[in-house]
Design a protein around this motif. Structure first.
Motif, PDB file in Angstrom:
ATOM      1  N   ILE A 161       0.821  -1.217   0.000  1.00 12.09           N
ATOM      2  CA  ILE A 161       0.000   0.000   0.000  1.00 12.09           C
ATOM      3  C   ILE A 161       0.852   1.264   0.000  1.00 12.09           C
ATOM      4  CG2 ILE A 161      -1.932  -1.143   1.171  1.00 12.09           C
ATOM      5  CD1 ILE A 161      -0.946   0.099   3.782  1.00 12.09           C
ATOM      6  N   ALA A 162       2.154   1.098  -0.166  1.00 17.54           N
ATOM      7  CA  ALA A 162       3.045   2.275  -0.166  1.00 17.54           C
ATOM      8  C   ALA A 162       2.817   3.142  -1.392  1.00 17.54           C
ATOM      9  CB  ALA A 162       4.503   1.825  -0.098  1.00 17.54           C
ATOM     10  N   THR A 163       2.372   2.523  -2.509  1.00 14.58           N
ATOM     11  CA  THR A 163       2.106   3.255  -3.741  1.00 14.58           C
ATOM     12  C   THR A 163       0.744   2.837  -4.279  1.00 14.58           C
ATOM     13  OG1 THR A 163       3.254   1.556  -5.045  1.00 14.58           O
ATOM     14  CG2 THR A 163       4.536   3.475  -4.365  1.00 14.58           C
ATOM     15  N   ALA A 164       0.195   3.665  -5.142  1.00 16.46           N
ATOM     16  CA  ALA A 164      -1.082   3.341  -5.763  1.00 16.46           C
ATOM     17  C   ALA A 164      -0.856   2.409  -6.953  1.00 16.46           C
ATOM     18  CB  ALA A 164      -1.779   4.622  -6.219  1.00 16.46           C
ATOM     19  N   GLY A 165      -1.720   1.400  -7.084  1.00 14.02           N
ATOM     20  CA  GLY A 165      -1.620   0.493  -8.206  1.00 14.02           C
ATOM     21  C   GLY A 165      -0.612  -0.613  -7.969  1.00 14.02           C
ATOM     22  N   PRO A 166      -0.428  -1.482  -8.968  1.00 11.66           N
ATOM     23  CA  PRO A 166       0.484  -2.633  -8.838  1.00 11.66           C
ATOM     24  C   PRO A 166       1.940  -2.236  -9.026  1.00 11.66           C
ATOM     25  CG  PRO A 166      -0.512  -2.655 -10.998  1.00 11.66           C
ATOM     26  CD  PRO A 166      -1.119  -1.476 -10.280  1.00 11.66           C
ATOM     27  N   THR A 167       2.407  -1.309  -8.208  1.00 14.26           N
ATOM     28  CA  THR A 167       3.777  -0.806  -8.331  1.00 14.26           C
ATOM     29  C   THR A 167       4.486  -0.907  -6.994  1.00 14.26           C
ATOM     30  OG1 THR A 167       3.057   1.460  -7.836  1.00 14.26           O
ATOM     31  CG2 THR A 167       3.100   0.808 -10.148  1.00 14.26           C
ATOM     32  N   LEU A 168       5.762  -0.584  -7.000  1.00  8.68           N
ATOM     33  CA  LEU A 168       6.583  -0.590  -5.791  1.00  8.68           C
ATOM     34  C   LEU A 168       7.134   0.801  -5.542  1.00  8.68           C
ATOM     35  CD1 LEU A 168       8.649  -3.884  -6.378  1.00  8.68           C
ATOM     36  CD2 LEU A 168       6.706  -3.600  -4.840  1.00  8.68           C
ATOM     37  N   SER A 169       7.342   1.114  -4.286  1.00 12.96           N
ATOM     38  CA  SER A 169       7.979   2.381  -3.944  1.00 12.96           C
ATOM     39  C   SER A 169       9.474   2.300  -4.261  1.00 12.96           C
ATOM     40  CB  SER A 169       7.782   2.686  -2.465  1.00 12.96           C
ATOM     41  OG  SER A 169       8.473   1.740  -1.660  1.00 12.96           O
ATOM     42  N   THR A 170      10.154   3.434  -4.158  1.00 11.62           N
ATOM     43  CA  THR A 170      11.580   3.451  -4.478  1.00 11.62           C
ATOM     44  C   THR A 170      12.369   2.504  -3.579  1.00 11.62           C
ATOM     45  OG1 THR A 170      11.421   5.757  -5.214  1.00 11.62           O
ATOM     46  CG2 THR A 170      13.614   4.913  -4.685  1.00 11.62           C
ATOM     47  N   MET A 171      12.102   2.541  -2.285  1.00 12.22           N
ATOM     48  CA  MET A 171      12.807   1.655  -1.357  1.00 12.22           C
ATOM     49  C   MET A 171      12.469   0.191  -1.615  1.00 12.22           C
ATOM     50  SD  MET A 171      14.922   3.321   0.365  1.00 12.22           S
ATOM     51  CE  MET A 171      15.376   1.923   1.378  1.00 12.22           C
ATOM     52  N   GLN A 172      11.234  -0.091  -1.979  1.00 14.41           N
ATOM     53  CA  GLN A 172      10.851  -1.463  -2.291  1.00 14.41           C
ATOM     54  C   GLN A 172      11.537  -1.953  -3.567  1.00 14.41           C
ATOM     55  OE1 GLN A 172       6.611  -0.940  -2.377  1.00 14.41           O
ATOM     56  NE2 GLN A 172       6.349  -1.396  -0.195  1.00 14.41           N
ATOM     57  N   LYS A 173      11.675  -1.057  -4.544  1.00  7.71           N
ATOM     58  CA  LYS A 173      12.410  -1.420  -5.758  1.00  7.71           C
ATOM     59  C   LYS A 173      13.870  -1.728  -5.443  1.00  7.71           C
ATOM     60  CE  LYS A 173       9.607   1.253  -9.020  1.00  7.71           C
ATOM     61  NZ  LYS A 173       9.588   2.406  -9.957  1.00  7.71           N
ATOM     62  N   VAL A 174      14.468  -0.912  -4.579  1.00  6.45           N
ATOM     63  CA  VAL A 174      15.857  -1.166  -4.178  1.00  6.45           C
ATOM     64  C   VAL A 174      15.966  -2.528  -3.501  1.00  6.45           C
ATOM     65  CG1 VAL A 174      17.721  -0.402  -2.677  1.00  6.45           C
ATOM     66  CG2 VAL A 174      16.434   1.279  -4.010  1.00  6.45           C
ATOM     67  N   MET A 175      15.008  -2.838  -2.620  1.00  2.00           N
ATOM     68  CA  MET A 175      15.032  -4.120  -1.918  1.00  2.00           C
ATOM     69  C   MET A 175      14.895  -5.282  -2.889  1.00  2.00           C
ATOM     70  SD  MET A 175      12.237  -5.753   0.717  1.00  2.00           S
ATOM     71  CE  MET A 175      11.112  -6.001  -0.670  1.00  2.00           C
ATOM     72  N   VAL A 176      13.894  -5.222  -3.787  1.00  7.51           N
ATOM     73  CA  VAL A 176      13.661  -6.324  -4.723  1.00  7.51           C
ATOM     74  C   VAL A 176      14.819  -6.446  -5.714  1.00  7.51           C
ATOM     75  CG1 VAL A 176      12.142  -7.177  -6.546  1.00  7.51           C
ATOM     76  CG2 VAL A 176      11.163  -6.169  -4.488  1.00  7.51           C
ATOM     77  N   GLY A 177      15.325  -5.303  -6.212  1.00  8.40           N
ATOM     78  CA  GLY A 177      16.451  -5.352  -7.141  1.00  8.40           C
ATOM     79  C   GLY A 177      17.700  -5.925  -6.503  1.00  8.40           C
ATOM     80  N   ALA A 178      17.991  -5.496  -5.267  1.00  6.29           N
ATOM     81  CA  ALA A 178      19.170  -6.011  -4.563  1.00  6.29           C
ATOM     82  C   ALA A 178      19.007  -7.499  -4.253  1.00  6.29           C
ATOM     83  CB  ALA A 178      19.398  -5.216  -3.276  1.00  6.29           C
ATOM     84  N   MET A 179      17.797  -7.897  -3.872  1.00  3.83           N
ATOM     85  CA  MET A 179      17.562  -9.307  -3.576  1.00  3.83           C
ATOM     86  C   MET A 179      17.702 -10.159  -4.830  1.00  3.83           C
ATOM     87  SD  MET A 179      14.243 -11.084  -1.779  1.00  3.83           S
ATOM     88  CE  MET A 179      13.197 -10.776  -3.202  1.00  3.83           C
ATOM     89  N   SER A 180      17.178  -9.677  -5.959  1.00  2.00           N
ATOM     90  CA  SER A 180      17.298 -10.422  -7.207  1.00  2.00           C
ATOM     91  C   SER A 180      18.758 -10.589  -7.607  1.00  2.00           C
ATOM     92  CB  SER A 180      16.522  -9.705  -8.323  1.00  2.00           C
ATOM     93  OG  SER A 180      15.155  -9.596  -8.012  1.00  2.00           O
TER      94      SER A 180
END
Length: 382
Positions: free
Chosen positions: A177-196
């Motif tokens: 719920i950090a962002t509207a729609g099926p998207t990720l916030s900037t910090m969430q993108k950093v987390m998912v990108g780093a994890m990948s």
């Protein structure tokens, strides 16, 4: 007859040496196509507004891109035979994934902001590879060999990384719920990108290092070593040609984006069609090698190709696309709609069941193909 006179030779003539460059005839087709579009692209691309022009451009570009990608696979497989497992299939997987990453980037830079392209491509690759390709390999392999064996540790290692990456990439954006729609916030993108990136690097470390034996069978290791000792001299040639084939694919895929965009935006085709076509282009060449390996009763190599392709697609594409989208100022919709969400969860569950025993049979191949057919049907009837 004098003793010094030579007697007629009775030695059977050996096979004539094949010219290694004779197989590269399609490269000329590729380069000519690139030259034509580079010089006359402004005249050719507007033909998409005509039905015949649209069909012709789609067919020609799809055929040339597919044929060029097959050239990439051919040289990657030649390198694979010389390096042995798991390095061989790793080269093949990274080559195809590199084409995918570069192609998606080229289409995104094409100018049309399609925020669903990355998501649709990732989901399509998962369903096409784990459903259609794995199903075909298991089905045909079982028809010829009844049951086939593979190294259970390798499948567990692949799925142990694929499942969390798929969930965090394609499911998590639907519930945050950090962002509207099926998207990720900037910090969430950093987390998912780093994890990948981190999980992919760790996986490569165990695949090529201390747990290399998980991803090969004794027969594969011996065969690869023998091939490597026999023909090290041609390794450099295959490496160079591999790069020569990859470069024009990216340019031609960018040209292919024009008729695809026209079909989606003007003819109101399903929005996911672009991602599906992109997935077919990059995944189909790998299917040839995977199915051939299954028919040769080398199921371990098929698993390395298919599961490795899905892992590399998520592990490499997601962080790269995050960076590209940030630089271009583009939005990325990653969360799946409900119908596709059900298909993804079911597909991952089936893979866990299929690769839990170390043996496969006809039924498992049929189940995977059923999931693929459901994916195709629901693409148009969601």
């Amino acid at each position: 007859m004098s003793a010094t006179q030579s007697q007629p030779s009775t030695r059977a003539p050996g096979p004539a040496r094949r010219n290694p460059w004779a197989q590269e005839w399609f490269l000329a087709v590729t380069l000519i196509t690139v030259l034509i579009f580079a010089v006359f692209g402004d005249v050719i691309l507007p033909l998409v507004q005509l039905p015949i022009g649209l069909a012709g451009l789609l067919c020609v570009l799809f055929f040339v891109v597919m044929g060029t990608a097959m050239g990439v696979v051919r040289h990657a497989e030649a390198i694979a035979e010389r390096l042995g497992e798991p390095f061989g299939t790793l080269v093949l997987t990274l080559s195809i994934t590199g084409i995918e990453v570069c192609s998606i980037t080229a289409v995104m830079m094409h100018g049309e902001n399609n925020p669903d392209l990355v998501r649709d491509t990732l989901f399509s690759v998962i369903m096409i590879v784990l459903g259609g390709m794995v199903g075909t390999a298991l089905l045909f392999g079982a028809l010829r060999h009844k049951e086939q064996e593979f190294n259970l540790q390798s499948a567990n290692a692949y799925l142990g990384v694929i499942v969390p990456l798929a969930v965090f990439t394609l499911i998590l954006p639907d519930v945050t719920i950090a962002t509207a729609g099926p998207t990720l916030s900037t910090m969430q993108k950093v987390m998912v990108g780093a994890m990948s990136t981190g999980l992919f690097v760790v996986f490569l470390a165990i695949q090529t290092g201390r747990h290399r034996s998980y991803f090969s069978t004794p027969g594969d290791e011996i065969e690869g070593a023998a091939e490597g000792a026999a023909s090290q001299s041609s390794l450099l040639r295959h490496l160079l040609l591999l790069l020569v084939y990859i470069v024009p694919v990216v340019y031609l895929v960018e040209q292919l984006a024009y008729p695809i965009d026209y079909v989606i935006e003007t003819l109101h085709a399903p929005q996911a069609l672009g991602g599906v076509l992109m997935a077919i282009l990059v995944a189909t060449p790998e299917a040839v090698g995977g199915v051939k390996s299954a028919l040769s009763n080398r199921l371990q190599r098929s698993i390395n190709i298919f599961l490795g392709s899905v892992l590399a697609t998520i592990g490499l594409t997601v962080p790269v696309m995050f960076v590209v989208a940030s630089f271009l100022g583009l939005d990325l919709n990653l969360g799946l709609p409900p119908t596709q969400l059900v298909l993804l969860i079911t597909m991952l569950a089936i893979c866990i069941i299929t690769f839990s025993s170390g043996r496969t049979n006809l039924l498992q191949g049929a189940v995977h193909l059923l999931m693929f057919m459901a994916f195709v049907l629901l693409l148009f009837q969601s």
